[in-house]
Structures are given as C-alpha cells and as structure tokens.
Design a protein around this motif. Structure first.
Motif, PDB file in Angstrom:
ATOM      1  N   ALA A 135       0.944  -1.280   0.017  1.00 25.33           N
ATOM      2  CA  ALA A 135       0.001  -0.043   0.050  1.00 25.33           C
ATOM      3  C   ALA A 135       0.859   1.244   0.127  1.00 25.33           C
ATOM      4  CB  ALA A 135      -0.803   0.091   1.138  1.00 25.33           C
ATOM      5  N   SER A 136       0.369   2.194  -0.476  1.00 21.21           N
ATOM      6  CA  SER A 136       1.011   3.553  -0.602  1.00 21.21           C
ATOM      7  C   SER A 136       1.157   4.184   0.756  1.00 21.21           C
ATOM      8  CB  SER A 136       0.213   4.492  -1.320  1.00 21.21           C
ATOM      9  OG  SER A 136      -0.939   5.114  -0.798  1.00 21.21           O
ATOM     10  N   SER A 137       2.063   5.155   1.204  1.00 19.35           N
ATOM     11  CA  SER A 137       2.272   5.754   2.437  1.00 19.35           C
ATOM     12  C   SER A 137       1.086   6.611   2.629  1.00 19.35           C
ATOM     13  CB  SER A 137       3.493   6.757   2.421  1.00 19.35           C
ATOM     14  OG  SER A 137       3.501   7.613   1.323  1.00 19.35           O
ATOM     15  N   GLU A 138       0.235   7.210   1.643  1.00 14.90           N
ATOM     16  CA  GLU A 138      -0.681   7.968   1.992  1.00 14.90           C
ATOM     17  C   GLU A 138      -1.894   6.996   2.613  1.00 14.90           C
ATOM     18  OE1 GLU A 138       0.701   7.951  -0.710  1.00 14.90           O
ATOM     19  OE2 GLU A 138       1.078  10.058  -1.273  1.00 14.90           O
TER      20      GLU A 138
ATOM     21  N   GLU B 126      -1.413   4.244   4.316  1.00 15.97           N
ATOM     22  CA  GLU B 126      -0.961   4.014   5.832  1.00 15.97           C
ATOM     23  C   GLU B 126      -1.352   5.240   6.633  1.00 15.97           C
ATOM     24  OE1 GLU B 126       2.798   1.890   7.911  1.00 15.97           O
ATOM     25  OE2 GLU B 126       2.924   2.364   5.975  1.00 15.97           O
ATOM     26  N   LEU B 127      -1.119   6.306   6.181  1.00 12.97           N
ATOM     27  CA  LEU B 127      -1.410   7.649   7.074  1.00 12.97           C
ATOM     28  C   LEU B 127      -2.995   7.799   7.244  1.00 12.97           C
ATOM     29  CD1 LEU B 127      -0.507  10.038   8.264  1.00 12.97           C
ATOM     30  CD2 LEU B 127      -0.928  11.469   6.162  1.00 12.97           C
ATOM     31  N   VAL B 128      -3.626   7.360   6.127  1.00 11.18           N
ATOM     32  CA  VAL B 128      -5.091   7.641   6.327  1.00 11.18           C
ATOM     33  C   VAL B 128      -5.560   6.342   7.358  1.00 11.18           C
ATOM     34  CG1 VAL B 128      -7.481   6.943   5.237  1.00 11.18           C
ATOM     35  CG2 VAL B 128      -5.734   8.756   4.295  1.00 11.18           C
ATOM     36  N   SER B 129      -5.075   5.032   7.436  1.00 10.97           N
ATOM     37  CA  SER B 129      -5.462   4.098   8.302  1.00 10.97           C
ATOM     38  C   SER B 129      -5.488   4.500   9.833  1.00 10.97           C
ATOM     39  CB  SER B 129      -4.541   2.968   7.927  1.00 10.97           C
ATOM     40  OG  SER B 129      -3.183   3.141   8.631  1.00 10.97           O
ATOM     41  N   TYR B 130      -4.938   5.470  10.090  1.00 10.60           N
ATOM     42  CA  TYR B 130      -4.644   6.091  11.566  1.00 10.60           C
ATOM     43  C   TYR B 130      -5.933   6.977  11.785  1.00 10.60           C
ATOM     44  CZ  TYR B 130      -0.053   3.772  12.106  1.00 10.60           C
ATOM     45  OH  TYR B 130       1.047   2.938  12.191  1.00 10.60           O
ATOM     46  N   ALA B 131      -6.544   7.397  10.864  1.00  8.95           N
ATOM     47  CA  ALA B 131      -7.215   8.836  11.470  1.00  8.95           C
ATOM     48  C   ALA B 131      -8.809   8.302  11.025  1.00  8.95           C
ATOM     49  CB  ALA B 131      -6.877   9.859  10.224  1.00  8.95           C
ATOM     50  N   PHE B 132      -8.769   7.377  10.070  1.00 15.74           N
ATOM     51  CA  PHE B 132     -10.472   7.196   9.658  1.00 15.74           C
ATOM     52  C   PHE B 132     -10.874   5.567   9.907  1.00 15.74           C
ATOM     53  CE2 PHE B 132      -8.995  10.531   6.734  1.00 15.74           C
ATOM     54  CZ  PHE B 132      -9.850  11.542   7.103  1.00 15.74           C
TER      55      PHE B 132
END
Length: 279
Positions: free
Chosen positions: A165-168, A170-176
């Motif tokens: 998966a893209s780094s974006e 992975e970042l989204v996975s913490y917020a939503f």
C-alpha cells in the motif's frame, strides 16, 4: 468526400450514441432508500458525483438502498462507454473545423479527448465508493484494541496490507474508520476535472462558432459553459447542478446542428472565414 466532411458525418453518428446513453444512464432509478439526497438533488448520479462529504452519500447506505446501489453499478458500467460518445462527438466536430482551416479548433480536440480519461477516472473512484458501501472494510464486530474508544481503519485491514500500500493509505489508516472520507475527497477532484474539461470545450465551442459568425449557435454552448462555472462557484449546490445538467443538453445538440450546417457549406478557400451566415 473530404476529411473534414467525414469528420462532420462522424459527429452525427456519435450524436446518435450520445442521445441513446442518457436513456439508460438517467432513467428512473429504483427505491431511493430511507435517507434523502443532499438538498436540491433529484438525480442520484449527480448527488453522488457532487457529494461533499460522507453524509452526502447517506442515501446510498443501508439495506433500503441496496436496489439503488445495484442500479448505480449498472449505470457505472454503461458510463465507461458514454465518454467515447459525447466527448468523441465533440472531438470529431472540432477536428472537422480544424480541417476546414480553423486551426484553433485543435484546442477543442484536445479538451474533448482529455475528458474521456477524466470521466473514466471519476468512474473508478465512484466504483470504489459503491464497493466499500456494499462491503465495508470495518464491520460492526470490530473491537478497538489497546483500550481505545474508536476503531480506526488500521484495525480492520488484514495483516500485510501495507506491504504494497502507499504511504498515503497508511497515514489514512490511523485517522479514519473507512476509506470513504478519502474516496469522497478524491471524487471531488475527479469530478471537477471532468466537468471542468467539459465546460472548457463548451466555452471553446462557443468561441469558435462566434468567430465563424454562427452566433446564434454559439449561445447554447456559452450558456452550457457558464452553467458549469456557476455550479463550481455555488459549491456544488444541488439546485444549480441539476439546472446545469439540463442546460448542457442544448449545448450537446449544438454539435450535430452545427455539423449539418458545415456539411451544407461549400468549403471556403484557404484564408477565407468559414460560416458567413449568422445562424
């Protein structure tokens, strides 16, 4: 027959396809479910395309909207072919003008052709939204680990998901708790690229017809372009978007009407303006 005349004939052929698709794309949908569409919207596909946040697609969620989602999946399949018709119609018309010596029409060819992949990208994003609504990433049985109160998307994804998966993502996975908020944001961008290109070639059509002294025909194209701009300025207001979809119909019909007029004209000599009439 000259290449320019073939291009205008192709415009008429693609017009038939362009007019046929809306009968399937914008026919009567099934039960709309329990939640209403955003204020001002009456057409489900427009309400989805111009959604501003997850709340705006509440009308697609739940068992009551299952039939509507299934209908939209069918609409989306057909919509992969629709851009080839409506944007292709515009592209070959501009090509005909260019072959008649109106070389600025080449800009219209480019704008129309660019609309096709833009529409396909919008379709891909919509398909992702419909797929996630049908099969949510996070189910109701997911419990937040580590004593947290809320489940985040990372809790719901399988092991090894982020290996590719893209780094974006992975970042989204913490917020939503789902990809839907991000997909809606992506859809806003994709939608306005598509509609912006469509509005741009409508404006270019109006300009070309005006320069060719076919000023009455330039009016529907100009109004169509302005309606796209008004929808953007309004913040994707439902009332304005629905009006825009109506005003774009005469804009689309301008292409075959103008094609017939150019077919009736005798090709002008090089350097002589086309369309001496005022139609």
């Amino acid at each position: 027959m000259t290449p320019a005349r073939w291009a205008f004939v192709a415009t008429l052929v693609l017009t038939i396809a362009t007019l046929a698709f809306p009968l399937a794309l914008f026919g009567s949908p099934p039960n709309l479910g329990s939640a209403p569409m955003a204020d001002g919207f009456k057409t489900p596909i427009l309400a989805l395309e111009f959604a501003e946040d997850v709340e705006d697609i509440a009308f697609l969620q739940g068992e009551e909207a299952a039939d509507l989602r299934a209908w939209l999946v069918e609409v989306q399949f057909l919509d992969w072919f629709f851009p080839l018709a409506y944007a292709g119609m515009a592209a070959v018309f501009f090509l005909g003008m260019a072959l008649r010596g109106r070389f600025l029409a080449v800009v219209g060819v480019g704008l129309a052709l660019a609309t096709i992949p833009a529409d396909w990208q919008e379709n891909a994003t919509i398909n992702g939204i419909l797929a996630e609504i049908e099969n949510p990433v996070c189910g109701p049985d997911i419990e937040p680990p580590d004593g947290r109160d809320n489940v985040v998307l990372r809790d719901c994804l399988p092991d090894g998901y982020f290996d590719e998966a893209s780094s974006e993502a992975e970042l989204v996975s913490y917020a939503f708790d789902s990809f839907l908020p991000v997909r809606i944001e992506m859809l806003r961008i994709d939608t306005w690229i598509k509609w912006g290109l469509l509005g741009a070639y409508a404006a270019w059509m109006a300009a070309m017809l005006w320069m060719d002294r076919r000023r009455i025909l330039a009016v529907p194209a100009g109004v169509g372009a302005l309606s796209v701009l008004a929808t953007f300025v309004s913040g994707s207001n439902g009332h304005v978007a629905e009006l825009m979809s109506i005003l774009l119909i005469p804009m689309m019909l301008t292409f075959p009407i103008a094609a017939v007029m150019y077919l009736r004209d005798k090709p002008a000599k090089t350097g002589t303006p086309q369309g001496e009439g005022s139609a």
